[in-house]
Write a protein that holds these residues in place. Structure first.
Motif, PDB file in Angstrom:
ATOM      1  N   LEU A 194       0.194  13.460  -4.011  1.00  0.00           N
ATOM      2  CA  LEU A 194       0.779  12.198  -4.459  1.00  0.00           C
ATOM      3  C   LEU A 194       0.980  11.240  -3.290  1.00  0.00           C
ATOM      4  CD1 LEU A 194       3.300  13.729  -6.984  1.00  0.00           C
ATOM      5  CD2 LEU A 194       1.266  12.403  -7.558  1.00  0.00           C
ATOM      6  N   ARG A 195       1.424  11.777  -2.166  1.00  0.00           N
ATOM      7  CA  ARG A 195       1.572  10.925  -0.980  1.00  0.00           C
ATOM      8  C   ARG A 195       0.212  10.419  -0.502  1.00  0.00           C
ATOM      9  NH1 ARG A 195       5.566  14.958   0.151  1.00  0.00           N
ATOM     10  NH2 ARG A 195       4.139  16.091   1.524  1.00  0.00           N
ATOM     11  N   ASP A 196      -0.814  11.285  -0.608  1.00  0.00           N
ATOM     12  CA  ASP A 196      -2.174  10.870  -0.243  1.00  0.00           C
ATOM     13  C   ASP A 196      -2.655   9.714  -1.124  1.00  0.00           C
ATOM     14  OD1 ASP A 196      -2.427  12.750   1.764  1.00  0.00           O
ATOM     15  OD2 ASP A 196      -3.544  14.195   0.544  1.00  0.00           O
ATOM     16  N   THR A 197      -2.304   9.765  -2.403  1.00  0.00           N
ATOM     17  CA  THR A 197      -2.696   8.693  -3.327  1.00  0.00           C
ATOM     18  C   THR A 197      -2.100   7.361  -2.889  1.00  0.00           C
ATOM     19  OG1 THR A 197      -3.024  10.153  -5.226  1.00  0.00           O
ATOM     20  CG2 THR A 197      -2.441   7.868  -5.713  1.00  0.00           C
ATOM     21  N   VAL A 198      -0.815   7.364  -2.556  1.00  0.00           N
ATOM     22  CA  VAL A 198      -0.157   6.127  -2.121  1.00  0.00           C
ATOM     23  C   VAL A 198      -0.779   5.618  -0.817  1.00  0.00           C
ATOM     24  CG1 VAL A 198       2.032   5.095  -1.403  1.00  0.00           C
ATOM     25  CG2 VAL A 198       1.982   6.720  -3.318  1.00  0.00           C
ATOM     26  N   ALA A 199      -1.052   6.530   0.105  1.00  0.00           N
ATOM     27  CA  ALA A 199      -1.663   6.137   1.384  1.00  0.00           C
ATOM     28  C   ALA A 199      -3.060   5.550   1.160  1.00  0.00           C
ATOM     29  CB  ALA A 199      -1.733   7.334   2.327  1.00  0.00           C
ATOM     30  N   LEU A 200      -3.830   6.163   0.252  1.00  0.00           N
ATOM     31  CA  LEU A 200      -5.178   5.662  -0.019  1.00  0.00           C
ATOM     32  C   LEU A 200      -5.121   4.266  -0.638  1.00  0.00           C
ATOM     33  CD1 LEU A 200      -8.226   6.285   0.004  1.00  0.00           C
ATOM     34  CD2 LEU A 200      -7.965   7.182  -2.320  1.00  0.00           C
ATOM     35  N   ALA A 201      -4.130   4.030  -1.479  1.00  0.00           N
ATOM     36  CA  ALA A 201      -4.002   2.697  -2.089  1.00  0.00           C
ATOM     37  C   ALA A 201      -3.860   1.620  -1.022  1.00  0.00           C
ATOM     38  CB  ALA A 201      -2.800   2.678  -3.027  1.00  0.00           C
ATOM     39  N   ARG A 202      -3.068   1.891  -0.003  1.00  0.00           N
ATOM     40  CA  ARG A 202      -2.898   0.917   1.081  1.00  0.00           C
ATOM     41  C   ARG A 202      -4.240   0.660   1.778  1.00  0.00           C
ATOM     42  NH1 ARG A 202       1.298   4.240   3.040  1.00  0.00           N
ATOM     43  NH2 ARG A 202       3.341   3.707   2.223  1.00  0.00           N
ATOM     44  N   GLU A 203      -4.986   1.736   1.995  1.00  0.00           N
ATOM     45  CA  GLU A 203      -6.271   1.614   2.691  1.00  0.00           C
ATOM     46  C   GLU A 203      -7.274   0.807   1.873  1.00  0.00           C
ATOM     47  OE1 GLU A 203      -6.839   2.565   5.679  1.00  0.00           O
ATOM     48  OE2 GLU A 203      -5.522   4.249   6.168  1.00  0.00           O
ATOM     49  N   VAL A 204      -7.400   1.105   0.580  1.00  0.00           N
ATOM     50  CA  VAL A 204      -8.416   0.405  -0.209  1.00  0.00           C
ATOM     51  C   VAL A 204      -8.004  -1.046  -0.464  1.00  0.00           C
ATOM     52  CG1 VAL A 204      -9.256   2.548  -1.242  1.00  0.00           C
ATOM     53  CG2 VAL A 204      -7.637   1.129  -2.511  1.00  0.00           C
ATOM     54  N   GLU A 205      -6.702  -1.316  -0.486  1.00  0.00           N
ATOM     55  CA  GLU A 205      -6.252  -2.708  -0.563  1.00  0.00           C
ATOM     56  C   GLU A 205      -6.765  -3.483   0.648  1.00  0.00           C
ATOM     57  OE1 GLU A 205      -2.122  -4.699  -1.658  1.00  0.00           O
ATOM     58  OE2 GLU A 205      -2.000  -3.698   0.287  1.00  0.00           O
ATOM     59  N   ALA A 206      -6.630  -2.890   1.836  1.00  0.00           N
ATOM     60  CA  ALA A 206      -7.078  -3.555   3.058  1.00  0.00           C
ATOM     61  C   ALA A 206      -8.591  -3.757   3.068  1.00  0.00           C
ATOM     62  CB  ALA A 206      -6.651  -2.742   4.280  1.00  0.00           C
ATOM     63  N   LEU A 207      -9.327  -2.902   2.353  1.00  0.00           N
ATOM     64  CA  LEU A 207     -10.784  -2.990   2.311  1.00  0.00           C
ATOM     65  C   LEU A 207     -11.281  -4.010   1.282  1.00  0.00           C
ATOM     66  CD1 LEU A 207     -11.666   0.816   2.557  1.00  0.00           C
ATOM     67  CD2 LEU A 207     -12.077  -0.937   4.311  1.00  0.00           C
TER      68      LEU A 207
END
Length: 335
Positions: A29-42
């Motif tokens: 679940l924490r990985d999901t939140v972290a990935l969201a930040r990354e793909v937003e930046a992309l």
């Protein structure tokens, strides 16, 4: 390599909060939140989360709760569900949950809705549902939308949902395409491996579409695995953990946490497992940036889709992010 067609298309990500061998479910679940930040930046357009119950391989059992965490951790990316399984819930409660999300994160929330009931008899019993509940999907969908417009025949009002606009999407599997069309809603259809079936569903959707207050014309989101790496072999390795999980679930009756690619490749498999595993590796959009761009061009021309929802899962989260980064370079090459 990029193309005008690809750069005109929206790209979004669905993350299922897949658990991994040797890692606690909470980490997924924490990985999901972290990935969201990354793909937003992309520069991805949406970030969606899913609903699964009683599945060892998926930590995401409460999609509106996960969506709230994702929305709180991001600023611009649209956040939603792919999807909330409407037969599992009372439409009033779903409306209230999305009303709360929209109130907290105005203008960023999507309501992706599916018609699946729990995967096993045990899960369905625990939810108080049975397979037949999926047949009521169109009626439940209509009831849900009525809560937002204040037109429920009950005289009850959904707070704070009433009067808010939360874009609804129908996840179309099987019966979903005509339901989405008649309701006048955007449709998400997968997967990319069943191209002929997908095209039939899209044609049916477009031919039956009736404009609504939610959408004036058809809007098609195609979904599936897209894996991009420096070499074709590296891209294929991204597919290995999920392919094995699918093969395992078909032969053992339970969907497991993801295993590392090298552990899967070293396994002794039965003939049936090997066949299912090989099938799980086939048909996805995977390869180098040039190969993926070519394949995306083809599928976008075939489908006329407005958006691609990337649903890739793999054990190696660093490689997964790298794949999303390489794909982003195709649709937003200036970033």
């Amino acid at each position: 390599m990029s193309s005008t067609l690809i750069s005109r298309t929206r790209f979004s990500v669905l993350d299922r909060s897949r658990t991994r061998e040797g890692h606690p479910p909470a980490e997924a679940l924490r990985d999901t939140v972290a990935l969201a930040r990354e793909v937003e930046a992309l520069g991805y357009h949406r970030f969606w989360v899913s609903e699964h119950h009683g599945v060892p391989g998926v930590a995401g059992s409460a999609p509106t709760a996960v969506a709230a965490a994702v929305a709180a951790a991001t600023r611009t990316v649209r956040v939603g569900t792919g999807g909330v399984m409407l037969p599992n819930h009372q439409p009033l409660v779903v409306a209230e949950q999305f009303g709360v999300l929209e109130a907290l994160f105005p203008g960023r929330v999507d309501m992706g809705l599916g018609r699946s009931v729990g995967f096993t008899d045990g899960v369905r019993r625990a939810l108080g549902r049975d397979k037949g509940d999926a047949e009521d999907f169109a009626a439940r969908l209509g009831e849900l939308l009525d809560w937002f417009t204040g037109s429920s025949p009950t005289g009850v009002h959904a707070r704070p949902a009433e009067g808010l606009t939360v874009p609804p999407f129908v996840l179309a599997m099987g019966e979903g395409a005509p339901i989405a069309a008649r309701a006048g809603l955007p449709m998400v259809i997968g997967d990319l491996r069943g191209r002929a079936k997908m095209l039939r569903g899209i044609d049916q959707y477009r031919s039956l579409f009736r404009p609504s207050r939610w959408a004036s014309e058809p809007y098609v989101v195609i979904s599936g695995t897209v894996a991009v790496a420096g070499t074709e072999a590296e891209a294929r390795r991204l597919l290995v953990p999920e392919a094995w999980a699918m093969a395992y679930s078909r032969t053992h009756g339970t969907f497991p946490p993801l295993a590392p690619a090298e552990a899967v490749e070293a396994r002794a498999m039965t003939a049936k497992e090997r066949d299912l595993y090989a099938s799980g590796l086939a048909g996805h959009i995977a390869g180098t940036a040039d190969q993926v761009a070519h394949e995306l061009e083809t599928v976008l021309k075939e489908t006329g889709a407005e958006e691609v929802l990337v649903t890739t899962s793999t054990y190696d989260r660093t490689a997964l992010l790298d794949s999303h980064r390489r794909l982003a370079a195709l649709f937003a090459p200036v970033r």
